[in-house]
Design an enzyme around this catalytic site. Structure first.
Site, mmCIF file in Angstrom:
data_model
loop_
_atom_site.group_PDB
_atom_site.id
_atom_site.type_symbol
_atom_site.label_atom_id
_atom_site.label_comp_id
_atom_site.label_asym_id
_atom_site.label_seq_id
_atom_site.Cartn_x
_atom_site.Cartn_y
_atom_site.Cartn_z
ATOM 1 N N ARG A 136 35.131 75.880 29.052
ATOM 2 C CA ARG A 136 34.562 76.467 30.262
ATOM 3 C C ARG A 136 35.721 77.037 31.083
ATOM 4 O O ARG A 136 36.874 76.624 30.923
ATOM 5 C CB ARG A 136 33.812 75.405 31.079
ATOM 6 C CG ARG A 136 32.646 74.763 30.359
ATOM 7 C CD ARG A 136 32.019 73.669 31.207
ATOM 8 N NE ARG A 136 30.849 73.069 30.566
ATOM 9 C CZ ARG A 136 30.885 71.999 29.767
ATOM 10 N NH1 ARG A 136 32.053 71.403 29.546
ATOM 11 N NH2 ARG A 136 29.781 71.533 29.227
ATOM 12 N N LYS A 161 32.992 68.924 32.489
ATOM 13 C CA LYS A 161 31.711 68.848 33.172
ATOM 14 C C LYS A 161 31.096 67.476 32.978
ATOM 15 O O LYS A 161 31.059 66.952 31.876
ATOM 16 C CB LYS A 161 30.768 69.934 32.636
ATOM 17 C CG LYS A 161 29.476 70.060 33.420
ATOM 18 C CD LYS A 161 28.655 71.228 32.911
ATOM 19 C CE LYS A 161 27.365 71.380 33.698
ATOM 20 N NZ LYS A 161 26.552 72.535 33.212
ATOM 21 N N HIS A 267 32.107 82.792 30.714
ATOM 22 C CA HIS A 267 31.326 81.822 29.943
ATOM 23 C C HIS A 267 30.773 82.429 28.658
ATOM 24 O O HIS A 267 30.459 81.696 27.712
ATOM 25 C CB HIS A 267 30.181 81.287 30.798
ATOM 26 C CG HIS A 267 29.756 79.898 30.435
ATOM 27 N ND1 HIS A 267 30.525 78.780 30.696
ATOM 28 C CD2 HIS A 267 28.637 79.440 29.810
ATOM 29 C CE1 HIS A 267 29.895 77.705 30.270
ATOM 30 N NE2 HIS A 267 28.752 78.072 29.721
ATOM 31 N N ARG A 270 32.609 81.322 25.638
ATOM 32 C CA ARG A 270 32.246 79.971 25.165
ATOM 33 C C ARG A 270 30.981 80.057 24.308
ATOM 34 O O ARG A 270 30.898 79.425 23.256
ATOM 35 C CB ARG A 270 32.040 79.054 26.371
ATOM 36 C CG ARG A 270 31.531 77.656 26.047
ATOM 37 C CD ARG A 270 31.512 76.839 27.339
ATOM 38 N NE ARG A 270 30.662 75.662 27.262
ATOM 39 C CZ ARG A 270 31.048 74.470 26.821
ATOM 40 N NH1 ARG A 270 32.281 74.308 26.374
ATOM 41 N NH2 ARG A 270 30.224 73.448 26.818
ATOM 42 N N HIS A 293 28.663 68.765 24.934
ATOM 43 C CA HIS A 293 27.272 68.653 25.381
ATOM 44 C C HIS A 293 26.769 67.225 25.237
ATOM 45 O O HIS A 293 27.005 66.575 24.214
ATOM 46 C CB HIS A 293 26.366 69.568 24.542
ATOM 47 C CG HIS A 293 26.542 71.026 24.834
ATOM 48 N ND1 HIS A 293 26.165 72.027 23.961
ATOM 49 C CD2 HIS A 293 27.074 71.659 25.922
ATOM 50 C CE1 HIS A 293 26.436 73.202 24.489
ATOM 51 N NE2 HIS A 293 26.998 73.007 25.674
ATOM 52 N N TYR A 302 21.822 77.794 20.641
ATOM 53 C CA TYR A 302 22.588 78.795 19.908
ATOM 54 C C TYR A 302 21.956 79.124 18.562
ATOM 55 O O TYR A 302 22.231 80.177 17.987
ATOM 56 C CB TYR A 302 24.038 78.333 19.729
ATOM 57 C CG TYR A 302 24.752 78.162 21.042
ATOM 58 C CD1 TYR A 302 25.025 79.260 21.850
ATOM 59 C CD2 TYR A 302 25.140 76.910 21.499
ATOM 60 C CE1 TYR A 302 25.654 79.117 23.077
ATOM 61 C CE2 TYR A 302 25.781 76.752 22.722
ATOM 62 C CZ TYR A 302 26.030 77.859 23.498
ATOM 63 O OH TYR A 302 26.649 77.710 24.716
#
Length: 320
Positions: A136, A161, A267, A270, A293, A302
């Site tokens: 990120r 994150k 982003h 990414r 994640h 994705y």
């Protein structure tokens, strides 16, 4: 209200809990808007009804996105929980903004390299790391010298994150450019020390735990700012990382020059990292770990992006 003792008390609580500067600014902004919406009445005299009305106002009148509405709610919940020690129970008649189902924009490998190739050397390296390691933007900017493992070819992401640590891959093609960047940072740090400074910015908790770390080379940012500034918490002058707006400006110019007709943000690189790995046959669990994640469903978005490329399905128009 800018110097409101009440808002300052909230700021103090957030700093004791080590919230980021950006979160602090955002939460205070939404709390201020909540107070203004209620004609500057003190939040201790307000409750679930007023919060519900404010959320409905955001969705109906302001037409904010669901993520923006949730952010406002998080700020208000924080205030009531940590300032008034009160848990909110939202009323069922609050109108919530709808969360649209979005498929992220991705770049082909050729498009990504064409955009990166049009950048100045420093930014070329930064966006190469975004694309090559799946970071990120905030994670890239917060990289420190100690976070690079050239032998293992890994990047360590400290407090990404959700406050999670993780490691991700370091491409072979970026080893030499990153080693060169490390030496550039060393030269900047040596000059700062000679001028009586040499300090980097550290979170208050780390600065107290490791008082000598603030001047150590390994704690310096990999992409430092061109100027020194005052630390927002502790007041000492230090060299922070490069500001995110510098990346945005460089990217805007490069995308325009490249002729790529897509909405591209930092982003996007990414997203492109993830889709390229999946198209190359990488296991989705591995991609989930590299991206950091929590939920596999976040990574599975994705698979919708790569669509026919993963299943071998072709359009009937392409059938001979």
């Amino acid at each position: 209200m800018a110097n409101s003792p009440f808002l300052e008390s909230i700021r103090h609580v957030m700093r004791t809990k080590h919230y980021s500067i950006q979160t602090e600014k955002t939460y205070l902004l939404w709390i201020k808007r909540f107070i203004l919406f209620n004609q500057k009445r003190h939040p201790k005299d307000l409750g679930e009804q007023e919060v519900t009305q404010f959320l409905t106002h955001l969705a109906v009148n302001r037409k904010v996105t669901s993520s923006t509405q949730n952010l406002a709610l998080c700020a208000i919940v924080f205030m009531y929980k940590h300032i008034f020690e009160r848990e909110l129970t939202l009323l069922p008649d609050a109108i919530r903004a709808r969360a649209p189902t979005r498929v992220p924009t991705v770049l082909s490998h050729k498009e990504a390299l064409s955009i990166i190739g049009l950048m100045k050397p420093k930014y070329k390296l930064m966006f190469s790391v975004l694309y090559g390691s799946g970071l990120r933007k905030a994670e890239l900017l917060k990289l420190r010298i100690k976070d690079i493992d050239f032998d293992a070819k890994n990047l360590f992401v400290f407090r990404g994150k959700g406050g999670k640590d993780r490691t991700t891959m370091l491409p072979n093609k970026l080893l030499k450019p990153l080693q060169t960047q490390v030496e550039k940072v060393r030269a900047i740090h040596t000059k700062d020390i000679a001028e009586g400074n040499g300090m980097t910015s550290l979170p208050p908790s780390l600065a107290r735990k490791y008082p000598h770390a603030v001047r150590e080379f390994k704690w310096q940012y990999l992409f430092p700012s061109t100027t020194r500034c005052e630390h927002p918490y502790d007041g000492y002058f230090c060299r922070h990382h490069l500001h995110s707006t510098a990346l945005a400006r460089e990217l805007k110019v490069a995308v325009k020059s490249s002729g790529v007709a897509k909405h591209v943000t930092a982003h996007t690189f990414r997203h492109s990292f993830a889709t390229q790995l999946l198209m190359a046959g990488a296991d989705i669990r591995t991609v989930q770990e590299l991206l950091g994640h929590n939920d596999l469903r976040t990574t599975q978005i994705y698979t919708h992006v790569i669509g026919q490329h993963s299943s071998g399905v072709i359009s009937p128009f392409d059938i001979d």
